[in-house]
Motif scaffolding. Structure first.
Motif, PDB file in Angstrom:
ATOM      1  N   GLU A 156       0.827  -1.212   0.000  1.00  0.00           N
ATOM      2  CA  GLU A 156       0.000   0.000   0.000  1.00  0.00           C
ATOM      3  C   GLU A 156       0.859   1.260   0.000  1.00  0.00           C
ATOM      4  O   GLU A 156       0.581   2.219  -0.727  1.00  0.00           O
ATOM      5  CB  GLU A 156      -0.931  -0.009   1.217  1.00  0.00           C
ATOM      6  CG  GLU A 156      -2.064  -1.020   1.115  1.00  0.00           C
ATOM      7  CD  GLU A 156      -2.917  -1.032   2.365  1.00  0.00           C
ATOM      8  OE1 GLU A 156      -2.518  -0.370   3.369  1.00  0.00           O
ATOM      9  OE2 GLU A 156      -3.967  -1.703   2.370  1.00  0.00           O
ATOM     10  N   VAL A 157       1.904   1.279   0.825  1.00  0.00           N
ATOM     11  CA  VAL A 157       2.792   2.448   0.893  1.00  0.00           C
ATOM     12  C   VAL A 157       3.519   2.645  -0.439  1.00  0.00           C
ATOM     13  O   VAL A 157       3.617   3.774  -0.953  1.00  0.00           O
ATOM     14  CB  VAL A 157       3.803   2.296   2.049  1.00  0.00           C
ATOM     15  CG1 VAL A 157       4.900   3.360   1.948  1.00  0.00           C
ATOM     16  CG2 VAL A 157       3.086   2.416   3.393  1.00  0.00           C
ATOM     17  N   ALA A 158       4.038   1.554  -1.007  1.00  0.00           N
ATOM     18  CA  ALA A 158       4.758   1.662  -2.279  1.00  0.00           C
ATOM     19  C   ALA A 158       3.840   2.185  -3.374  1.00  0.00           C
ATOM     20  O   ALA A 158       4.230   3.048  -4.174  1.00  0.00           O
ATOM     21  CB  ALA A 158       5.332   0.311  -2.669  1.00  0.00           C
ATOM     22  N   LYS A 209      15.326  -7.648  -7.351  1.00  0.00           N
ATOM     23  CA  LYS A 209      14.847  -6.297  -7.682  1.00  0.00           C
ATOM     24  C   LYS A 209      15.986  -5.280  -7.634  1.00  0.00           C
ATOM     25  O   LYS A 209      16.105  -4.427  -8.525  1.00  0.00           O
ATOM     26  CB  LYS A 209      13.746  -5.884  -6.711  1.00  0.00           C
ATOM     27  CG  LYS A 209      12.477  -6.727  -6.784  1.00  0.00           C
ATOM     28  CD  LYS A 209      11.432  -6.195  -5.819  1.00  0.00           C
ATOM     29  CE  LYS A 209      10.158  -7.022  -5.874  1.00  0.00           C
ATOM     30  NZ  LYS A 209       9.103  -6.476  -5.000  1.00  0.00           N
ATOM     31  N   PHE A 210      16.818  -5.379  -6.602  1.00  0.00           N
ATOM     32  CA  PHE A 210      17.932  -4.434  -6.481  1.00  0.00           C
ATOM     33  C   PHE A 210      18.918  -4.594  -7.639  1.00  0.00           C
ATOM     34  O   PHE A 210      19.420  -3.607  -8.195  1.00  0.00           O
ATOM     35  CB  PHE A 210      18.655  -4.640  -5.142  1.00  0.00           C
ATOM     36  CG  PHE A 210      17.812  -4.323  -3.935  1.00  0.00           C
ATOM     37  CD1 PHE A 210      16.747  -3.448  -4.013  1.00  0.00           C
ATOM     38  CD2 PHE A 210      18.095  -4.904  -2.706  1.00  0.00           C
ATOM     39  CE1 PHE A 210      15.967  -3.146  -2.905  1.00  0.00           C
ATOM     40  CE2 PHE A 210      17.324  -4.616  -1.590  1.00  0.00           C
ATOM     41  CZ  PHE A 210      16.249  -3.738  -1.690  1.00  0.00           C
ATOM     42  N   VAL A 246      13.162   2.477  -1.496  1.00  0.00           N
ATOM     43  CA  VAL A 246      12.934   1.125  -0.998  1.00  0.00           C
ATOM     44  C   VAL A 246      11.995   1.178   0.203  1.00  0.00           C
ATOM     45  O   VAL A 246      12.261   1.885   1.187  1.00  0.00           O
ATOM     46  CB  VAL A 246      14.260   0.442  -0.606  1.00  0.00           C
ATOM     47  CG1 VAL A 246      13.994  -0.947  -0.036  1.00  0.00           C
ATOM     48  CG2 VAL A 246      15.182   0.356  -1.819  1.00  0.00           C
ATOM     49  N   VAL A 247      10.913   0.439   0.097  1.00  0.00           N
ATOM     50  CA  VAL A 247       9.922   0.344   1.174  1.00  0.00           C
ATOM     51  C   VAL A 247      10.093  -1.010   1.854  1.00  0.00           C
ATOM     52  O   VAL A 247       9.770  -2.053   1.277  1.00  0.00           O
ATOM     53  CB  VAL A 247       8.488   0.501   0.628  1.00  0.00           C
ATOM     54  CG1 VAL A 247       7.481   0.384   1.771  1.00  0.00           C
ATOM     55  CG2 VAL A 247       8.331   1.826  -0.104  1.00  0.00           C
ATOM     56  N   VAL A 287      11.548   5.468   5.157  1.00  0.00           N
ATOM     57  CA  VAL A 287      11.715   4.853   3.843  1.00  0.00           C
ATOM     58  C   VAL A 287      13.122   5.185   3.347  1.00  0.00           C
ATOM     59  O   VAL A 287      13.633   6.287   3.576  1.00  0.00           O
ATOM     60  CB  VAL A 287      10.654   5.388   2.844  1.00  0.00           C
ATOM     61  CG1 VAL A 287      10.961   4.915   1.431  1.00  0.00           C
ATOM     62  CG2 VAL A 287       9.264   4.928   3.245  1.00  0.00           C
ATOM     63  N   GLU A 288      13.749   4.214   2.670  1.00  0.00           N
ATOM     64  CA  GLU A 288      15.113   4.393   2.165  1.00  0.00           C
ATOM     65  C   GLU A 288      15.098   5.033   0.780  1.00  0.00           C
ATOM     66  O   GLU A 288      14.292   4.666  -0.085  1.00  0.00           O
ATOM     67  CB  GLU A 288      15.808   3.037   2.093  1.00  0.00           C
ATOM     68  CG  GLU A 288      17.226   3.075   1.547  1.00  0.00           C
ATOM     69  CD  GLU A 288      17.808   1.684   1.396  1.00  0.00           C
ATOM     70  OE1 GLU A 288      17.963   1.002   2.426  1.00  0.00           O
ATOM     71  OE2 GLU A 288      18.057   1.283   0.234  1.00  0.00           O
ATOM     72  N   ILE A 289      15.992   5.968   0.568  1.00  0.00           N
ATOM     73  CA  ILE A 289      16.116   6.622  -0.747  1.00  0.00           C
ATOM     74  C   ILE A 289      17.590   6.713  -1.115  1.00  0.00           C
ATOM     75  O   ILE A 289      18.435   7.014  -0.268  1.00  0.00           O
ATOM     76  CB  ILE A 289      15.437   8.016  -0.725  1.00  0.00           C
ATOM     77  CG1 ILE A 289      15.417   8.632  -2.122  1.00  0.00           C
ATOM     78  CG2 ILE A 289      16.099   8.943   0.275  1.00  0.00           C
ATOM     79  CD1 ILE A 289      14.520   9.865  -2.219  1.00  0.00           C
TER      80      ILE A 289
END
Length: 620
Positions: free
Chosen positions: A518-520, A546-547, A560-561, A571-573
């Protein structure tokens, strides 16, 4: 002209406008598109750009020299095309679209049907019981000049610059290096039409500056290098080169003053000989049976190639002339043509060589030529002491040859190709020989095509004159390949925001976790509404997959969620070119990412500061 310095412009002040590279959609779910990435390097892929474009699912090879652009590759190609179109429009050029197919008769009028030879793709069509030969255009000078000839008749309609972005076709005998050398490619070609040389200069300058803006915006570390000029003469031709280890072209560049040129054009600074005096040896005739090449003579006589003086017989506008070069140097025929003030220069045929020298090919020398013909020497020849030359006799050479005592020349000139560490012609620095990829070329055509195709105009005195033309080309595919060739690492492509197929990738570590999904999705939708090109990796695969795919494709910004981060509201950016990621509050991350992307679109400063220093810098 802007200085010939390698690097990037940080802004685009010429217009005072920030362009947006438009695409039809700004968001996408990975499972709803087509991205066939590959784990291994494909067989036959030779260079990084070819390997990575195939592995990242940008292109697919149909046959040698022909590729399908897949969805990601198509997006990047269209972004490059959009940048080119925006800058051409801003420079006052007018877009049209000409057919790829044209009648062979146009090419016969200009003589390029023979000049192109087998490179020209000819097709025979059957129409009403007759055969019609057409050409698939490798370029469009004939078609555009014919167009102007039919519709422009007065100076009041000039100047005008017309351009198009369309596929071109060339029958490459050895297609290789992925999209760098193909039989079909996408090209922007522009043609300026002016009433005077001064007008041509203004059109040329406008296109030169537009090219600089285009390649700046594409974040290419390019060099505008001096190239051979057209029939108008002067320093009126530049190639835009991207230094790259696998480049097929060679350029010279002085890092001290910025002078740069291709090998055809490169000048060489003042040269000096050895300071140690050398006593002159007596002239000696030596039998050299079956020994004629530089390598063979050097081995046979136990001397160095630079101790030889080779004599080359050319035809300058049909008349035989002689050129002397040091044995280890390569003749530059453009320089030789200019030195003799000739329109055409070509190596003489064996019969002419024997008439001039009295010997077969491989044994020519400056001593005792049978015909009195003009003889000029490269500057380096004057420093050869006790040299070796052909004896103008079959199977014989002279040793102990010295200028002044044994032969004379009418003049010295710069006649050879530059080599690494030659002196710079503009300063006290040295030239460095570098491989490079050509991405664009601007040059003056003069009246070659307008005279052949009768493109004329009435001037203010009602006098009929040929239109003066310029030509300006950019390889759109080559922009992508050159960028990838110079900006990649062991993990994959490193795209600037300007050309990336998507600017942001959102990765939920565990897509089966409802909260993460949901967040992504919410971040994806929010970024899309903000006008950011974003893709959501909604595949149900391991996070590591994915990475790896994200790095392989090279999306500039990764969000990245993860379940652990979400538990703390974070959340990572991470930028593709940075080693470490940052943690941002969930409620702020979309706004932060959108702002970063907007700023990077304007300047590309983050990409240039990081990637130019670490990746491109290795080719400097």
């Amino acid at each position: 002209m802007p200085a010939n310095l390698l690097g990037f412009a940080l802004t685009h002040p010429s217009h005072g406008i920030v362009f947006r590279t438009e695409v039809e959609e700004t968001s996408m779910f990975w499972t709803k598109t087509f991205i066939p990435t590959l784990k291994e390097s494909p067989e036959g892929a030779e260079i990084p750009s070819h390997v990575l474009m195939l592995r990242a699912g940008l292109i697919n090879q149909v046959m040698a020299g022909a590729y399908t652009y897949l969805p990601l590759g198509m997006r990047s190609l269209r972004k490059a095309e959009s940048i080119v179109r925006q800058e051409m429009d801003a420079a006052g050029a007018i877009e049209l679209m000409m057919p790829s197919m044209s009648p062979i008769g146009l090419w016969e009028q200009t003589g390029r049907d023979e000049a192109f030879g087998d490179v020209l793709v000819r097709v025979e069509l059957k129409r009403h019981n007759r055969k019609v030969t057409v050409v698939l255009g490798p370029t469009h000078e004939e078609i555009v000049t014919d167009l102007v000839a039919h519709h422009v008749s007065s100076y009041r309609q000039l100047p005008i610059t017309l351009y198009q972005i369309t596929p071109k076709f060339r029958n490459e005998e050895r297609p290789r290096f992925g999209v760098l050398r193909t039989s079909e490619f996408l090209m922007k070609d522009a043609y300026s039409f002016d009433t005077s040389v001064d007008g041509l200069n203004r059109s040329y300058e406008a296109m030169y500056r537009a090219y600089c803006r285009i390649f700046d915006r594409c974040c290419l570390a390019y060099l505008p290098v001096e190239a051979e000029s057209g029939p108008i003469g002067g320093d009126a031709s530049h190639e835009f080169m991207v230094p790259a280890g696998n480049g097929e072209d060679k350029i010279v560049h002085c890092q001290m003053c910025g002078y740069a040129a291709n090998l055809e054009r490169a000048e060489i600074g003042s040269r000096q000989g050895s300071e140690a005096p050398t006593s002159l040896l007596p002239l000696q005739l030596v039998a050299t049976p079956g020994v004629s090449t530089i390598e063979q003579v050097s081995n046979f006589l136990h001397c160095r190639p630079q101790d030889l003086i080779k004599t080359l017989i050319y035809l300058a506008d049909g008349q035989p002339v002689a050129v002397l070069l040091r044995g280890d140097h390569e003749a530059n025929e453009n320089k030789i043509r200019r030195a003799f003030r000739a329109k055409e220069i070509a190596l003489a045929d064996p019969r002419t060589i024997e008439e001039v020298t009295g010997a077969p090919v491989g044994f020519a020398g400056p001593i005792g030529l049978k015909k009195d013909i003009p003889l000029i020497a490269d500057y380096d020849v004057q420093y050869v002491r006790n040299g070796v030359t052909g004896a103008n006799k079959a199977d014989a050479h002279y040793c102990g040859v010295n200028l002044g005592r044994d032969f004379q020349v009418s003049q010295f000139a710069d006649l050879r190709c530059a080599v690494d560490n030659d002196p710079c012609p503009r300063c006290s620095g040295s030239l460095r020989l570098r491989p490079a990829i050509e991405v664009g070329h601007v040059f003056k055509l003069g009246t070659k095509y307008s005279e052949a195709l009768n493109a004329r105009f009435l001037d203010t005195d009602e006098q009929l004159k040929p239109i003066i033309m310029g030509c300006y080309g950019i390889g759109i595919n080559r922009i992508l390949a050159a960028l990838i060739e110079t900006t990649h690492d062991e993990n994959g492509i490193i795209w600037p925001v300007a050309l990336a197929p998507y600017e942001v990738v959102v990765i939920p570590v565990n897509v089966t976790d409802e909260r993460s999904r949901e967040v992504a999705t919410s971040l994806h939708d929010e970024l899309s509404k903000a006008g950011i090109d974003v893709i959501l990796d909604d595949r149900d695969v391991r996070a590591g997959v994915k990475f790896k795919d994200a790095d392989l494709i090279g999306f500039p910004l990764r969000i990245v969620v993860g379940e652990r981060g979400l538990a703390q509201g974070n959340v990572e950016i991470k930028w593709r070119w940075e080693k470490t990621a940052e943690m941002h509050r969930l409620e702020n991350v979309a706004a932060v990412a959108a702002e970063w992307i907007r700023e990077e679109r304007k300047t590309g400063e983050r990409f240039k500061a990081a990637v130019y220093r670490t990746t491109i810098g290795r080719d400097r």
